[in-house]
Design a protein around this motif. Sequence first.
Motif, PDB file in Angstrom:
ATOM      1  N   LYS A 193       7.530 -24.731  31.355  1.00  0.00           N
ATOM      2  CA  LYS A 193       8.963 -24.643  31.588  1.00  0.00           C
ATOM      3  C   LYS A 193       9.491 -26.063  31.740  1.00  0.00           C
ATOM      4  O   LYS A 193       9.253 -26.715  32.757  1.00  0.00           O
ATOM      5  N   SER A 204      -1.086 -22.487  24.045  1.00  0.00           N
ATOM      6  CA  SER A 204      -0.659 -22.341  22.671  1.00  0.00           C
ATOM      7  C   SER A 204       0.477 -23.302  22.360  1.00  0.00           C
ATOM      8  O   SER A 204       1.335 -23.551  23.203  1.00  0.00           O
ATOM      9  N   LYS A 221       0.869 -21.675  32.669  1.00  0.00           N
ATOM     10  CA  LYS A 221      -0.409 -21.029  32.350  1.00  0.00           C
ATOM     11  C   LYS A 221      -1.311 -20.991  33.583  1.00  0.00           C
ATOM     12  O   LYS A 221      -1.526 -22.002  34.258  1.00  0.00           O
ATOM     13  N   LYS A 271      10.511 -25.937  25.261  1.00  0.00           N
ATOM     14  CA  LYS A 271      11.263 -24.706  25.545  1.00  0.00           C
ATOM     15  C   LYS A 271      10.680 -23.511  24.810  1.00  0.00           C
ATOM     16  O   LYS A 271      10.755 -22.372  25.292  1.00  0.00           O
ATOM     17  N   HIS A 272      10.097 -23.750  23.647  1.00  0.00           N
ATOM     18  CA  HIS A 272       9.551 -22.669  22.829  1.00  0.00           C
ATOM     19  C   HIS A 272       8.055 -22.466  23.050  1.00  0.00           C
ATOM     20  O   HIS A 272       7.419 -21.697  22.322  1.00  0.00           O
ATOM     21  N   CYS A 273       7.510 -23.139  24.023  1.00  0.00           N
ATOM     22  CA  CYS A 273       6.107 -22.937  24.379  1.00  0.00           C
ATOM     23  C   CYS A 273       6.047 -22.083  25.642  1.00  0.00           C
ATOM     24  O   CYS A 273       6.590 -22.467  26.682  1.00  0.00           O
ATOM     25  N   PRO A 274       5.420 -20.908  25.589  1.00  0.00           N
ATOM     26  CA  PRO A 274       5.418 -19.993  26.734  1.00  0.00           C
ATOM     27  C   PRO A 274       4.640 -20.503  27.941  1.00  0.00           C
ATOM     28  O   PRO A 274       4.762 -19.937  29.026  1.00  0.00           O
ATOM     29  N   ASP A 275       3.864 -21.556  27.773  1.00  0.00           N
ATOM     30  CA  ASP A 275       3.024 -22.031  28.869  1.00  0.00           C
ATOM     31  C   ASP A 275       3.635 -23.188  29.657  1.00  0.00           C
ATOM     32  O   ASP A 275       3.018 -23.709  30.589  1.00  0.00           O
TER      33      ASP A 275
END
Length: 375
Positions: free
Chosen positions: A295, A370, A310, A289-293
């Motif tokens: 969902k 990331s 990504k 959840k805290h990784c922007p790449d």
Amino acid sequence: MLKHKDHFHGSDLEQIELCYGIKKEDIVSFSANVNPKGISPLLRKTLSERLDAITSYPDREYTSLRRSIADYVRSEPEHIIVGNGSTELISLFIQIEHPKKALVLGPTYSEYEREIFLGGGATHYYPLKESDDFRLDLSDFTNHLNESVDLLVICNPNNPTSSSITRDSMRRILDVCKQYNIFVMVDETYVEFADHMDEITSVPLTHYYNNIIILRGTAKFFAAPGLRLGYAVTGNRDLVEAINTRKNPWTINSLAVIAGESMFSDDAYIRQTKELISLERTNVYETLKHCPDFKPYPPSANFILAKILKNGVTSQELFDRAIRRGMMIRDCSTFPFLDQKYIRFCFMMPEDNKRLLDCLMDSDSKTGVSAPVMK
């Protein structure tokens, strides 16, 4: 019938070994969705002590086994049908019901469609929407039920989305299906992993509805896919008799009978499995959840579906990267309604889960993303 591309199943480790030159013993399978604790200690001890059971035929009626299963699921022995894995029971049920038109919640396991197709029926999908996190819109769904449908198939929790339907919602579905004479087949292969299993399982509904059959097995939760022990629960006595009449005798061997009579009573193993999966499910979901790449979609079962956000990174690339590091995930592009931006993997032991997340979110890799720190 929807076309499914060739892909690696969680059991295809021999093919992986040939393709990648990696020994199957060195692969951690995050694709098979099997309990990482391995088989029940009570089961291991019992089988080793009773190996001589193979010198005798099992009870043709499987009376003791059905009683053990009934106690485990809180049902009645006469409501239990046993088979050589849940796959055999799916096949027998489809042969008996012989549906002309089946409605299946998708994306989901392809075996349902295959059996319906082999029986001469047509499969139509009701797609779970990504915008709803693959949760069922109950009102919209029941509006799609009508007299042209004679079978409804629901995997709950669903594979690969890991979403689930509550028993209250299932009751509403059954009421509508009753109006249109629709039989409902519910696959509960993964329900034992759910935190709120008592709010999800439809077994109690078999006491009040005769248009439902529930399928379960021992492959996933009890880590015994090679045992080939499956069972069904239904309050429809005519259906029980029809399946038992059509089924070949002694489809379950003596050791599988003994296994079933012991594993369902290993309370410590069952409790420890639920605790492990619950903790790892929360940790993995919160990390993604805290990784922007990525969902991730809220999981109910022992696996999680995630969308790759990504640009330029596909599910096949992540599968390839993980397998080269000895970890096998599922490329979900083979499922209906999903594309090359979806992956699924199950929860293993904590150190393995951390290693996989590090691999998937490796910023040094060519297709890297990331990575936050997993708690």
